[in-house]
Enzyme design. Structure first.
Site, mmCIF file in Angstrom:
data_model
loop_
_atom_site.group_PDB
_atom_site.id
_atom_site.type_symbol
_atom_site.label_atom_id
_atom_site.label_comp_id
_atom_site.label_asym_id
_atom_site.label_seq_id
_atom_site.Cartn_x
_atom_site.Cartn_y
_atom_site.Cartn_z
ATOM 1 N N ASP A 1 0.856 -1.191 0.000
ATOM 2 C CA ASP A 1 0.000 0.000 0.000
ATOM 3 C C ASP A 1 0.897 1.249 0.000
ATOM 4 O O ASP A 1 1.824 1.352 0.809
ATOM 5 C CB ASP A 1 -0.861 -0.045 1.281
ATOM 6 C CG ASP A 1 -1.959 0.997 1.303
ATOM 7 O OD1 ASP A 1 -2.407 1.421 0.231
ATOM 8 O OD2 ASP A 1 -2.392 1.363 2.424
ATOM 9 N N HIS A 2 0.634 2.164 -0.900
ATOM 10 C CA HIS A 2 1.362 3.444 -0.964
ATOM 11 C C HIS A 2 2.882 3.295 -1.038
ATOM 12 O O HIS A 2 3.611 3.950 -0.277
ATOM 13 C CB HIS A 2 1.010 4.338 0.242
ATOM 14 C CG HIS A 2 -0.398 4.831 0.211
ATOM 15 N ND1 HIS A 2 -0.818 5.832 -0.622
ATOM 16 C CD2 HIS A 2 -1.498 4.438 0.899
ATOM 17 C CE1 HIS A 2 -2.124 6.034 -0.439
ATOM 18 N NE2 HIS A 2 -2.556 5.199 0.462
ATOM 19 N N ASP B 1 2.803 5.027 -5.482
ATOM 20 C CA ASP B 1 2.041 6.261 -5.274
ATOM 21 C C ASP B 1 2.912 7.470 -5.599
ATOM 22 O O ASP B 1 3.634 7.992 -4.762
ATOM 23 C CB ASP B 1 1.558 6.333 -3.820
ATOM 24 C CG ASP B 1 0.713 7.575 -3.569
ATOM 25 O OD1 ASP B 1 0.559 8.388 -4.504
ATOM 26 O OD2 ASP B 1 0.219 7.730 -2.439
HETATM 27 P P1 13P Z 1 -8.832 4.929 5.595
HETATM 28 O O1 13P Z 1 -7.927 5.791 6.421
HETATM 29 O O2 13P Z 1 -10.068 5.676 5.208
HETATM 30 O O3 13P Z 1 -9.138 3.630 6.237
HETATM 31 O O4 13P Z 1 -8.068 4.623 4.210
HETATM 32 C C1 13P Z 1 -7.137 3.566 4.140
HETATM 33 C C2 13P Z 1 -6.347 3.593 2.883
HETATM 34 O O5 13P Z 1 -6.616 4.289 1.933
HETATM 35 C C3 13P Z 1 -5.196 2.685 2.827
HETATM 36 O O6 13P Z 1 -4.444 2.885 1.653
HETATM 37 O O1 G3H Z 2 -3.438 4.887 3.557
HETATM 38 C C1 G3H Z 2 -2.688 4.609 4.474
HETATM 39 C C2 G3H Z 2 -2.963 3.474 5.357
HETATM 40 O O2 G3H Z 2 -4.022 3.743 6.249
HETATM 41 C C3 G3H Z 2 -1.727 3.032 6.041
HETATM 42 O O3 G3H Z 2 -1.400 3.908 7.069
HETATM 43 O O4 G3H Z 2 0.999 4.437 6.723
HETATM 44 O O5 G3H Z 2 -0.082 4.666 8.988
HETATM 45 O O6 G3H Z 2 0.353 2.387 7.998
HETATM 46 P P1 G3H Z 2 0.071 3.857 7.731
HETATM 47 ZN ZN ZN Z 3 -4.524 4.918 0.939
#
Ligand code: 13P
Ligand code: G3H
Ligand code: ZN
Length: 324
Positions: free
Chosen positions: A85-86, A107
């Protein structure tokens, strides 16, 4: 597995795949239990912050454990994606790909347009050699997370999506239509009071529909899609917490989005709220408890309940495994 077939079926079937973040064993267990019980495909995603917190190797083996656990729970053909993620650099994406992730997000949404394209293409070129699918992002979400921050949002420009997806070769596209990260997505001033409830402004469905027209059938991703359930916020505040003006995305809007080309919906904050509410409640009601299993068990159950609710009542991915 990667996301290719999963997304194709989700777009055609008018539902979305849940993408739940995990940092801890309890989150992972709750996600797997929920996915197995509802016969839902699921994306388990790991952020850079999660890797820093839990250790990259541990998370990777937890994901392998998740597949074995799903089978042990009676699901012969689980559909589980391990997704970064990201991802914020080529190196981080490469590290995850080399470690066996089946999907990554690069990202570059905060970068100038051409730099975002160049970075995403570099990741796609590497990832596709290993049949790893790539999510890229166009448009900037508002909100602040540990590793994800953008002071203001810039909606995705529909006129850019064909050029961006063609030149990057990405497999899915995260867009900005009014969602944002965290538990404070809107200020009360941005909302309307309806029957005592603060209702935020609607998502920009017009932009989503324009994007769908430009890219028919192309998988679209929504980040920042927690709905911040009021009852969890109230439980947290009742038992010693202090969360003010926590406002999320109404679930009806996510339900509507799920029926469109939106085929991946990211939820993290709702899991944090479910866990924290259950832990606070348990410890307040059992002040003598100090074994983490005593308070993490109800936390895990509360997260599982939330994941099942999202799958069945919001995203509609229940019963969508290709084979049970
Ligand atoms: P929320 O903070 O709305 O749960 O979004 C999570 C997210 O986009 C993780 O990439
Ligand atoms: O979009 C981001 C997710 O909620 C992950 O958050 O970077 O604090 O783990 P984090
Ligand atoms: Zn996100």
């Amino acid at each position: 597995m990667n996301t290719r077939e999963m997304f194709k079926r989700a777009v055609a079937g008018g539902y979305a795949i849940p993408a739940f973040n995990f940092n801890t064993m309890e989150q992972m267990q709750a996600i797997v239990q929920a996915a197995v019980e509802t016969k839902s495909p699921v994306i388990m995603q790991v952020s850079k912050g999660a890797r820093n917190y839990a250790n990259a190797q541990i998370l990777r083996y937890m994901a392998e454990g998740a597949v074995a656990y799903a089978k042990e729970l009676g699901c012969e053909h689980p559909e589980i994606v391990l997704h970064l993620d990201h991802g914020d650099s080529f190196e981080l994406c490469k590290d995850c790909i080399d470690m066996g992730f089946s999907s990554v997000m690069i990202d570059g949404s905060h970068l100038p347009y051409e730099e975002n394209i160049a970075l995403a293409k570099k990741v796609v070129d590497y990832a596709h050699q290993f049949d790893v699918t790539v999510e890229a992002e166009l448009g900037v979400l508002a909100g602040v997370e540990d590793e994800v921050s953008a002071a203001e949002s810039h909606y995705t420009k529909p006129e850019e999506v064909i050029d961006f997806s063609t030149r990057t070769g990405c497999d899915s596209l995260a867009i900005s239509i009014g969602t944002s990260h965290g538990a404070h997505k809107f200020t009360p001033a941005q909302c309307t009071l309806v029957n005592g409830v603060l209702v935020p402004p609607p998502l920009a469905f017009d932009i989503l529909h324009e994007i769908e027209k430009k890219l028919p059938g192309f998988p679209i991703v929504l980040h920042g899609s927690s709905s911040v359930p009021m009852e969890e916020v109230e439980t947290i505040n009742k038992f010693g917490g202090h969360l003010e003006a926590a406002i999320g995305i109404p679930e009806e809007q996510l339900r509507e989005a799920s029926k469109s080309a939106v085929c991946k919906i990211n939820i993290d904050s709702d899991s944090r709220l479910a866990m924290t509410a259950a832990v606070r409640k348990h410890l307040a009601e059992h002040p003598g408890d100090f074994d983490p299993r005593q308070y993490l068990k109800p936390a895990r159950e509360n997260m599982k309940k939330m994941y099942i609710h999202k799958i069945v009542n919001v995203l509609g991915s229940d019963g969508k495994l290709a084979q049970c």
